[in-house]
Enzyme design. Sequence first.
Site, mmCIF file in Angstrom:
data_model
loop_
_atom_site.group_PDB
_atom_site.id
_atom_site.type_symbol
_atom_site.label_atom_id
_atom_site.label_comp_id
_atom_site.label_asym_id
_atom_site.label_seq_id
_atom_site.Cartn_x
_atom_site.Cartn_y
_atom_site.Cartn_z
ATOM 1 N N SER A 1 -11.736 -8.271 22.486
ATOM 2 C CA SER A 1 -11.871 -6.817 22.438
ATOM 3 C C SER A 1 -10.662 -6.119 23.033
ATOM 4 C CB SER A 1 -13.128 -6.417 23.227
ATOM 5 O OG SER A 1 -13.176 -5.028 23.455
ATOM 6 N N TYR B 1 -18.904 -6.223 30.640
ATOM 7 C CA TYR B 1 -18.705 -6.714 29.268
ATOM 8 C C TYR B 1 -17.225 -7.019 29.032
ATOM 9 C CZ TYR B 1 -17.532 -6.283 24.339
ATOM 10 O OH TYR B 1 -16.979 -6.493 23.103
ATOM 11 N N LYS C 1 -14.924 -10.722 28.363
ATOM 12 C CA LYS C 1 -13.952 -10.975 27.292
ATOM 13 C C LYS C 1 -12.607 -11.400 27.885
ATOM 14 C CE LYS C 1 -16.487 -9.941 23.666
ATOM 15 N NZ LYS C 1 -16.942 -11.009 22.751
#
Length: 347
Positions: free
Chosen positions: A135, A160, A164
């Site tokens: 991302s 989150y 990543k």
Amino acid sequence: MHILVTGGAGFIGSHTLIELYKAGHTAFVIDNLSNSNREALRRVAEIIGIPEIPFVQADIRDREALEKIFAQNSKIVNGQIVNNFDACIHFAGLKAVGESVEKPLEYYENNMNGTFVLLDVMRKHNCKNIIFSSSATVYGDPAIIPITEECPKGQCTNPYGQTKSMLEQVMTDLQKADPEWNVVLLRYFNPIGAHASGRIGENPNGIPNNLMPYITQVAVGKRERLGVFGNDYPTQDGTGVRDYIHVVDLAAAHVAALQAIERRAGLAIYNIGTGHGYSVLDVVNTFMRVNGVNIPYQIMPRRAGDIATCYCNPAKAERELGWKAQFGLDEMCRDAWNWQKNNPEGY
């Protein structure tokens, strides 16, 4: 190539399956269906024109289930395990930014442990090719705009994004330690839209966390109005600017990324976006114009952690993979509405 697709019943995974089969590849899907629907796979098979997509409902943290899947898709040749999976495209993971702030332990446990188990089982079965769903959040508040792959990773503002960024590092270290691995990190920007058939699309559980599904739910009457978080950013209209990309273009990027594996690229990192920044109001106004639907909205306070502008320079993917986004914002808005109006309750 025969590809293991984790999280293949989800929004991006289901669209990627179509592009894989269109390019002559085959797939096997593992998904725990926690934020996806098996109906998506049935519709994918219908679109492709095959009886069904090979599928097992399981969680990638379940080592026994993964071992069984790999064992059933491998054979012994001259005393060596020969795995029938040529590569893995790894989508499986929790993905809601806001929820990750509220439930950090669940996000770290799910996203990190699931990937650790997957990588270990892949290694054991001699499948050492992976395309990872990363991302643009790994750039944090980016040091340069437009963002190139040389832009240093920044401080992620939510768990989150941290998962990543940390998993990118894990896979980078793994490839460095064992050069037999080919690791392709695809840093997505903001996928929206849906397949042109209107048969598959974004189907979030509960209140949408992302802009486009919220817009389409307002358009279909499920939500009263859209909340626009902040109109005092240093942008052309004061609202946040992002690099929105059609999900079909994003799906095609995964097929193109298989070229990096075929040429044994080792570690390869690509930004996957259009290279254009669109503000929140650009998206709202384009949606209304293209679809003839009114979207009432209300300006709300800024959200903590949001940045003003984030869009990429996707030249490396075009140069090395021959991939370039084909669809513009009009098509993204048209296809997203085509999906939602034909499936007002999702799947």
